[in-house]
Design an enzyme around this catalytic site. Structure first.
Site, mmCIF file in Angstrom:
data_model
loop_
_atom_site.group_PDB
_atom_site.id
_atom_site.type_symbol
_atom_site.label_atom_id
_atom_site.label_comp_id
_atom_site.label_asym_id
_atom_site.label_seq_id
_atom_site.Cartn_x
_atom_site.Cartn_y
_atom_site.Cartn_z
ATOM 1 N N MET A 58 -7.275 15.394 16.494
ATOM 2 C CA MET A 58 -7.426 16.652 15.763
ATOM 3 C C MET A 58 -8.863 17.160 15.701
ATOM 4 O O MET A 58 -9.094 18.281 15.261
ATOM 5 C CB MET A 58 -6.878 16.505 14.346
ATOM 6 N N TYR A 59 -9.831 16.374 16.144
ATOM 7 C CA TYR A 59 -11.221 16.844 16.095
ATOM 8 C C TYR A 59 -11.384 18.035 17.044
ATOM 9 O O TYR A 59 -11.184 17.909 18.259
ATOM 10 C CB TYR A 59 -12.195 15.746 16.496
ATOM 11 N N SER A 60 -11.756 19.150 16.462
ATOM 12 C CA SER A 60 -11.951 20.386 17.218
ATOM 13 C C SER A 60 -10.727 20.720 18.069
ATOM 14 O O SER A 60 -10.839 21.228 19.181
ATOM 15 C CB SER A 60 -13.201 20.283 18.111
#
Length: 326
Positions: A58-60
């Site tokens: 889910m990071y960026s």
């Protein structure tokens, strides 16, 4: 650089883990670095002997995994030369099935992460949070199947209550499934609630801690002052830091600064040295958007604090409500 086994597993990791959350799409967060800006920092880490890298789907919105995969394949001659970790749980789309720790989402999530990372396997596949809606048996069996399929070498967990972690471990052990080897928890000098339950459990069970936010989102490095001044872009655009930390935490910051001045070292090195001195900690996960952030973390590996210094750093601590599990 120094190296250590991740808990009681056979996996060797560097004492510093480079967190890749800072590298992504600058349009999504002002403090994100794009791939070109991230490369010199990751290169410096590799040259210094860092072999452990942590990201999440889910990071960026997945961009972090893409950048991580491309940079590591460029900077290491062989895939086996580094330890790659990612996570699953948070929403990756609008569908109801595009989140959580159901069998459906875990099996889809690992394939999507491997595609973005450009690799056949991750070394450590972690559940990003606890899923209250999915039976733990379903989650643990799905993770076991990921390992059996060769898509992950080990599994780990992140912030949750100790009873939840114990339940998951017991479920896996009883069924003969893969158990967690690591706990990525919220742990630093200004947030030590993990010392009450989770850390004793990890020590007893041979689970290695790889704390997130080891510098309290920059607070322990001096990015914010007691009077409210913010000295970095992230400090000025990070509302979560305001939720996690409070006015009373600056008494700890003052103690860190005092010890740092006496040592002639940056406060970040003192705060990280304190964490590295804890037996449960295998490798704190540090974020670096400037080369000096990385240099401080690497230097901290060689800093040993005296018992008197540790006592001074710990004395001003004020208890917190449980934070970081959501």
């Amino acid at each position: 650089m120094k190296y250590i086994r991740l808990g009681s597993s056979g996996l060797q990791v560097s004492r510093i883990c480079l967190g890749m959350m800072s590298y992504g799409d600058p349009a999504s967060r002002a403090w994100h670095l794009d791939e070109d800006a991230a490369e010199p920092i990751v290169r410096r880490a590799v040259e210094a002997g860092v072999t452990f890298f942590d990201t999440a789907d889910m990071y960026s919105g997945g961009v972090s995994e893409e950048i991580t995969g491309r940079l590591l394949s460029k900077l290491f001659p062989r895939r086996d030369d580094y330890v790659l970790a990612t996570k699953v749980y948070f929403p990756m789309g609008s569908a109801a099935t595009d989140r959580g720790l159901s069998r459906k989402h875990i099996l889809a999530g690992i394939d999507a992460s491997l595609n973005r990372l450009g690799t056949d396997y991750v070394d450590l596949y972690q559940i990003h949070r606890w899923d209250y809606e999915t039976p733990v048996e379903e989650t643990m069996e799905a993770l076991h199947d990921v390992v059996r399929a060769g898509k992950a070498r080990y599994i780990g967990a992140s912030s949750m209550y100790a009873w939840q972690f114990a339940k998951a471990q017991h479920t896996a052990q009883t069924a003969g499934w893969t158990r967690f080897v690591s706990m990525q928890n919220h742990y630093n000098l200004v947030y030590r609630e993990e010392e009450r339950e989770m850390i004793p459990l990890c020590l007893d069970q041979g689970v290695g801690a790889i704390p997130w936010s080891p510098l309290a989102r920059g607070l322990l490095a001096g990015t914010r002052d007691r009077d409210g001044q913010r000295h970095t872009v992230r400090a000025g655009t990070d509302p979560l830091a305001d939720d996690l930390y409070s006015e009373g935490d600056f008494d700890v910051i003052d103690a860190v600064r005092a010890v740092a001045e006496e040592r002639g070292l940056p406060p970040a090195q003192i705060a990280l040295a304190w964490l590295l001195g804890k037996p449960v900690v295998s490798a704190p996960i540090i974020g670096a958007t400037k080369l000096r952030h990385l240099d401080d973390a690497i230097a901290a590996v060689d800093v040993t604090l005296a018992e008197e210094e540790v006592a001074r750093l710990e004395a001003p601590y004020q208890p917190h409500p449980i934070l970081g599990h959501s």
